[in-house]
Design a protein around this motif. Structure first.
Motif, PDB file in Angstrom:
ATOM      1  N   THR A  20      43.723 -14.081  18.199  1.00 20.32           N
ATOM      2  CA  THR A  20      42.915 -11.925  18.252  1.00 20.32           C
ATOM      3  C   THR A  20      41.842 -12.649  17.242  1.00 20.32           C
ATOM      4  O   THR A  20      41.852 -11.594  16.017  1.00 20.32           O
ATOM      5  CB  THR A  20      43.681 -11.342  17.758  1.00 20.32           C
ATOM      6  OG1 THR A  20      44.518 -12.020  17.233  1.00 20.32           O
ATOM      7  CG2 THR A  20      44.997 -11.107  19.357  1.00 20.32           C
ATOM      8  N   TYR A  21      42.192 -13.796  15.781  1.00 19.14           N
ATOM      9  CA  TYR A  21      40.951 -14.056  15.194  1.00 19.14           C
ATOM     10  C   TYR A  21      39.862 -13.400  14.578  1.00 19.14           C
ATOM     11  O   TYR A  21      39.248 -12.846  14.209  1.00 19.14           O
ATOM     12  CB  TYR A  21      41.059 -15.202  14.648  1.00 19.14           C
ATOM     13  CG  TYR A  21      43.097 -15.866  14.128  1.00 19.14           C
ATOM     14  CD1 TYR A  21      43.552 -15.266  13.783  1.00 19.14           C
ATOM     15  CD2 TYR A  21      42.389 -16.836  13.520  1.00 19.14           C
ATOM     16  CE1 TYR A  21      45.035 -15.518  13.813  1.00 19.14           C
ATOM     17  CE2 TYR A  21      44.017 -17.638  13.507  1.00 19.14           C
ATOM     18  CZ  TYR A  21      44.973 -16.775  13.020  1.00 19.14           C
ATOM     19  OH  TYR A  21      45.915 -17.125  12.466  1.00 19.14           O
ATOM     20  N   SER A  22      39.038 -13.492  16.356  1.00 15.78           N
ATOM     21  CA  SER A  22      37.320 -12.717  16.075  1.00 15.78           C
ATOM     22  C   SER A  22      37.677 -11.297  16.144  1.00 15.78           C
ATOM     23  O   SER A  22      36.171 -10.664  15.684  1.00 15.78           O
ATOM     24  CB  SER A  22      37.217 -13.492  18.002  1.00 15.78           C
ATOM     25  OG  SER A  22      38.202 -12.534  18.771  1.00 15.78           O
ATOM     26  N   THR A  23      38.623 -11.005  16.425  1.00 18.98           N
ATOM     27  CA  THR A  23      38.869  -9.349  15.653  1.00 18.98           C
ATOM     28  C   THR A  23      39.875  -8.780  15.248  1.00 18.98           C
ATOM     29  O   THR A  23      39.991  -7.526  14.091  1.00 18.98           O
ATOM     30  CB  THR A  23      39.543  -8.239  17.179  1.00 18.98           C
ATOM     31  OG1 THR A  23      40.306  -8.877  17.539  1.00 18.98           O
ATOM     32  CG2 THR A  23      38.205  -8.334  18.246  1.00 18.98           C
ATOM     33  N   ASP A  24      40.424  -9.381  13.756  1.00 17.75           N
ATOM     34  CA  ASP A  24      40.848 -10.113  13.048  1.00 17.75           C
ATOM     35  C   ASP A  24      40.150 -10.362  12.021  1.00 17.75           C
ATOM     36  O   ASP A  24      39.832 -10.330  11.476  1.00 17.75           O
ATOM     37  CB  ASP A  24      42.010 -10.336  12.989  1.00 17.75           C
ATOM     38  CG  ASP A  24      42.655 -10.436  11.783  1.00 17.75           C
ATOM     39  OD1 ASP A  24      43.432  -9.533  11.002  1.00 17.75           O
ATOM     40  OD2 ASP A  24      44.835 -10.888  12.305  1.00 17.75           O
ATOM     41  N   ARG A  25      40.362  -8.478  11.367  1.00 20.02           N
ATOM     42  CA  ARG A  25      39.050  -8.825   9.743  1.00 20.02           C
ATOM     43  C   ARG A  25      39.785  -9.267   8.799  1.00 20.02           C
ATOM     44  O   ARG A  25      39.450  -9.850   7.385  1.00 20.02           O
ATOM     45  CB  ARG A  25      39.091  -6.784   9.600  1.00 20.02           C
ATOM     46  CG  ARG A  25      40.645  -6.507   9.724  1.00 20.02           C
ATOM     47  CD  ARG A  25      40.015  -4.477   8.708  1.00 20.02           C
ATOM     48  NE  ARG A  25      41.223  -3.880   8.371  1.00 20.02           N
ATOM     49  CZ  ARG A  25      41.211  -2.946   7.620  1.00 20.02           C
ATOM     50  NH1 ARG A  25      39.840  -1.851   8.015  1.00 20.02           N
ATOM     51  NH2 ARG A  25      42.323  -2.230   7.616  1.00 20.02           N
ATOM     52  N   ASP A  26      40.936  -9.691   8.707  1.00 20.09           N
ATOM     53  CA  ASP A  26      41.666 -10.591   7.123  1.00 20.09           C
ATOM     54  C   ASP A  26      41.709 -11.504   8.121  1.00 20.09           C
ATOM     55  O   ASP A  26      41.764 -12.476   7.055  1.00 20.09           O
ATOM     56  CB  ASP A  26      43.138  -9.970   7.513  1.00 20.09           C
ATOM     57  CG  ASP A  26      43.472  -8.359   7.092  1.00 20.09           C
ATOM     58  OD1 ASP A  26      42.519  -7.301   6.276  1.00 20.09           O
ATOM     59  OD2 ASP A  26      44.627  -7.875   7.230  1.00 20.09           O
ATOM     60  N   ALA A  27      41.371 -12.447   9.180  1.00 18.75           N
ATOM     61  CA  ALA A  27      41.234 -13.737   9.106  1.00 18.75           C
ATOM     62  C   ALA A  27      39.909 -13.817   8.744  1.00 18.75           C
ATOM     63  O   ALA A  27      38.578 -12.969   9.285  1.00 18.75           O
ATOM     64  CB  ALA A  27      41.449 -13.713  10.578  1.00 18.75           C
ATOM     65  N   THR A  28      39.453 -15.052   8.603  1.00 20.97           N
ATOM     66  CA  THR A  28      37.525 -15.174   8.206  1.00 20.97           C
ATOM     67  C   THR A  28      37.460 -16.048   9.132  1.00 20.97           C
ATOM     68  O   THR A  28      37.494 -15.727  10.430  1.00 20.97           O
ATOM     69  CB  THR A  28      38.116 -16.484   7.371  1.00 20.97           C
ATOM     70  OG1 THR A  28      38.392 -17.929   7.908  1.00 20.97           O
ATOM     71  CG2 THR A  28      38.848 -16.627   6.206  1.00 20.97           C
ATOM     72  N   ALA A  29      36.204 -16.098   9.455  1.00 19.94           N
ATOM     73  CA  ALA A  29      34.786 -16.754  10.336  1.00 19.94           C
ATOM     74  C   ALA A  29      35.168 -17.676  10.997  1.00 19.94           C
ATOM     75  O   ALA A  29      35.153 -17.953  12.569  1.00 19.94           O
ATOM     76  CB  ALA A  29      33.243 -16.286  10.068  1.00 19.94           C
ATOM     77  N   ALA A  30      35.549 -18.814   9.892  1.00 18.43           N
ATOM     78  CA  ALA A  30      35.881 -19.903  10.115  1.00 18.43           C
ATOM     79  C   ALA A  30      36.954 -20.137  10.878  1.00 18.43           C
ATOM     80  O   ALA A  30      37.289 -20.978  12.075  1.00 18.43           O
ATOM     81  CB  ALA A  30      35.891 -21.049   8.985  1.00 18.43           C
ATOM     82  N   MET A  31      37.803 -19.231  10.333  1.00 19.28           N
ATOM     83  CA  MET A  31      39.286 -19.279  11.551  1.00 19.28           C
ATOM     84  C   MET A  31      38.956 -19.170  12.972  1.00 19.28           C
ATOM     85  O   MET A  31      39.820 -19.843  13.887  1.00 19.28           O
ATOM     86  CB  MET A  31      40.099 -18.756  11.168  1.00 19.28           C
ATOM     87  CG  MET A  31      41.073 -19.181   9.098  1.00 19.28           C
ATOM     88  SD  MET A  31      41.969 -18.002   8.197  1.00 19.28           S
ATOM     89  CE  MET A  31      43.138 -17.429   9.536  1.00 19.28           C
ATOM     90  N   ALA A  32      38.274 -18.142  12.927  1.00 16.80           N
ATOM     91  CA  ALA A  32      37.948 -17.767  14.610  1.00 16.80           C
ATOM     92  C   ALA A  32      37.214 -18.550  15.520  1.00 16.80           C
ATOM     93  O   ALA A  32      37.241 -18.632  16.334  1.00 16.80           O
ATOM     94  CB  ALA A  32      37.593 -16.115  14.472  1.00 16.80           C
TER      95      ALA A  32
END
Length: 381
Positions: A106-118
Motif C-alpha cells: 500500500t506504499y503507493s497510497t501511503d503518504r508517509d512512505a517515500t516514492a522510492a519505497m513504493a
C-alpha cells in the motif's frame, strides 16, 4: 510527501500504523533471509538483496517513530504464515505467495512512505516473479500432469459413480464401476500424457539448433556468405542477417570463434555461432519446462488414481444410497477446493476464486450425470 509529523489528534493513529509497517518490514526481511538460507548462488544473492531493501524500509519507519518505537509488534498474519512456510519449505510455493504479498503493498497510497519505497515494492514483485518463474518452469511439466490428473480423477469418477448410482444400480455395481473407472482412466491419462509430452519434445528437438552447423563456419565462402541465410530463416531482416553473418565470419577468421555458439573467445557471449548458443539454451529451458514423457505419465497416473479413489471411498466403507452420494460429493468438493487454490497460488492468481471455479466446474459435471442417471433409471424402471 507531506510532513510526516502527526498532530496531537492523529498521533496515536499514525504511531500504530507506523509500528505495524515496521513490524511488517521486519517480517518480510526475515522471510527473504529464510528463503536465502535454503538456496545457493545467484538466487541466494538476490534474496539477500531483497532482505536488505526491506531493511532500508524498516529504517524509514524507525526514523519516523523516533523515541516512540514502543514494544515490537508482530507482522500481519499473512507475512508470519509466509515466514513459517519459508523456514520449513522454501519452495516455489512460498515464492508465489511472496509475489502476491509484494503486489499488495500500500506504499503507493501511503503518504508517509517515500516514492522510492513504493517503487521498490513494485520492483520487488517483479524480482520475486522472476525467481518463482524459474521454479514454475522446472516443475511445470510434471505439475500440469499432476493437476490435470487429479482433477480428471475427481470429477470424472464422481460423475461416473453418481450417474450409475442414480440409475438404481446395486452397491456392488457402483463400487465395481468406480474401481474400473479409476483404473481405466489412470491408464488412459498416463498413456495420453506420455504421447503428448514425447511429441512436444520431439517437435522442440526438430526445431532446435544443432552443433553440426558450427563446424562448417570456418570453411564458408566469405563472398557467398550463406550463413546469412541461417539468420534470415530465423526471422532476421536481410541486412541484419548479412551483418551478423559477416561478424561471425570475421571472428572465425581472427580465430576467436570457438564453435561453442557464443562467438566470443573471451566469454563475451555475442550469440554468433550458426548453432546459436542462446538458441540452444532456450531449447534446454523449453525441454525443462515440458518435462519428460515418463515423468508426466507417472504423475498423471498417480494423481488421477488418487483423485478417482476419493469418490469411491464411501462405497468401500459400506455406505449406500444418498449417504454415499453426500459423503462422496463432500470429499471431492474439499479436494477440488485444495487443488484449485494450489493452482491459484502457484500461478499468481487469486486462490479463492480459482478454488471456487474448480468446485463449480466439478459439481456442475457431476450434477449433470446424476440427473441423467435419474432419468435413465426411471425410464428403465
Amino acid at each position: 510527501m507531506t510532513d510526516p509529523t502527526p498532530t496531537r489528534a492523529s498521533s496515536a493513529k499514525h504511531l500504530r500504523r507506523w509500528r505495524q509497517n515496521l513490524a511488517d518490514e521486519r517480517a518480510e526481511a526475515a522471510v527473504y533471509r529464510d528463503l536465502a538460507s535454503r538456496r545457493t548462488g545467484e538466487e541466494r544473492a538476490i534474496l539477500l538483496a531483497l532482505a536488505r531493501a526491506e531493511g532500508r524500509h524498516e529504517a524509514h519507519w524507525l526514523d519516523l517513530l523516533g523515541d516512540d518505537v514502543g514494544r515490537p509488534l508482530r507482522g500481519d498474519f499473512r507475512t508470519r504464515t509466509l515466514g513459517w512456510l519459508a523456514r520449513r519449505f522454501g519452495s516455489v510455493f512460498v515464492l508465489a505467495l511472496a509475489q502476491r504479498a509484494e503486489s499488495r503493498s500500500t506504499y503507493s497510497t501511503d503518504r508517509d512512505a517515500t516514492a522510492a519505497m513504493a517503487a521498490d515494492e513494485r520492483i520487488h514483485e517483479e524480482v520475486v516473479r522472476g525467481l518463482a518463474t524459474r521454479g514454475r518452469n522446472r516443475m511445470s511439466g510434471s505439475f500440469r500432469a499432476a493437476v490435470f490428473g487429479a482433477n480428471d480423477g475427481l470429477v470424472s469418477n464422481l460423475a461416473l459413480i453418481l450417474g450409475i448410482g442414480a440409475s438404481g444400480a446395486s452397491h456392488s455395481t457402483v463400487l465395481l464401476t468406480g474401481m474400473a473407472g479409476l483404473l481405466a482412466g489412470a491408464l488412459s491419462m498416463a498413456a495420453g500424457e506420455y504421447v503428448s509430452v514425447r511429441s512436444q519434445r520431439e517437435l522442440l528437438e526438430a526445431s532446435s539448433s544443432t552443433l553440426h552447423a558450427d563446424g562448417a563456419v570456418l570453411d564458408l565462402d566469405v563472398d557467398a556468405n550463406e550463413l546469412a541465410l541461417v539468420y534470415r530463416a530465423r526471422g532476421m531482416e536481410a541486412d541484419d542477417a548479412a551483418a551478423h553473418a559477416r561478424e561471425v565470419l570475421r571472428r572465425a577468421g581472427e580465430g576467436s570463434y570457438s564453435g561453442d555458439g557464443d562467438g566470443d573467445g573471451d566469454g563475451g557471449g555475442s550469440g554468433a555461432g550458426a548453432g546459436e548458443g542462446a538458441g540452444r539454451d532456450a531449447a534446454v529451458d523449453a525441454h525443462e519446462s515440458v518435462g519428460t514423457g515418463a515423468q508426466a505419465a507417472l504423475s498423471s497416473f498417480c494423481f488421477f488414481a488418487t483423485g478417482a479413489l476419493i469418490p469411491v471411498l464411501p462405497y468401500l466403507f459400506g455406505l449406500e444410497g444418498l449417504a454415499a452420494v453426500a459423503v462422496a460429493s463432500l470429499l471431492v468438493g474439499g479436494a477440488l477446493l485444495i487443488t484449485g487454490a494450489t493452482v491459484g497460488v502457484l500461478s499468481g492468481g487469486p486462490p479463492v476464486r480459482r478454488a471456487l471455479r474448480q468446485l463449480a466446474i466439478g459439481y456442475g459435471a457431476a450434477a449433470v450425470t446424476y440427473v441423467l442417471g435419474l432419468v435413465f433409471g426411471a425410464n428403465l424402471g
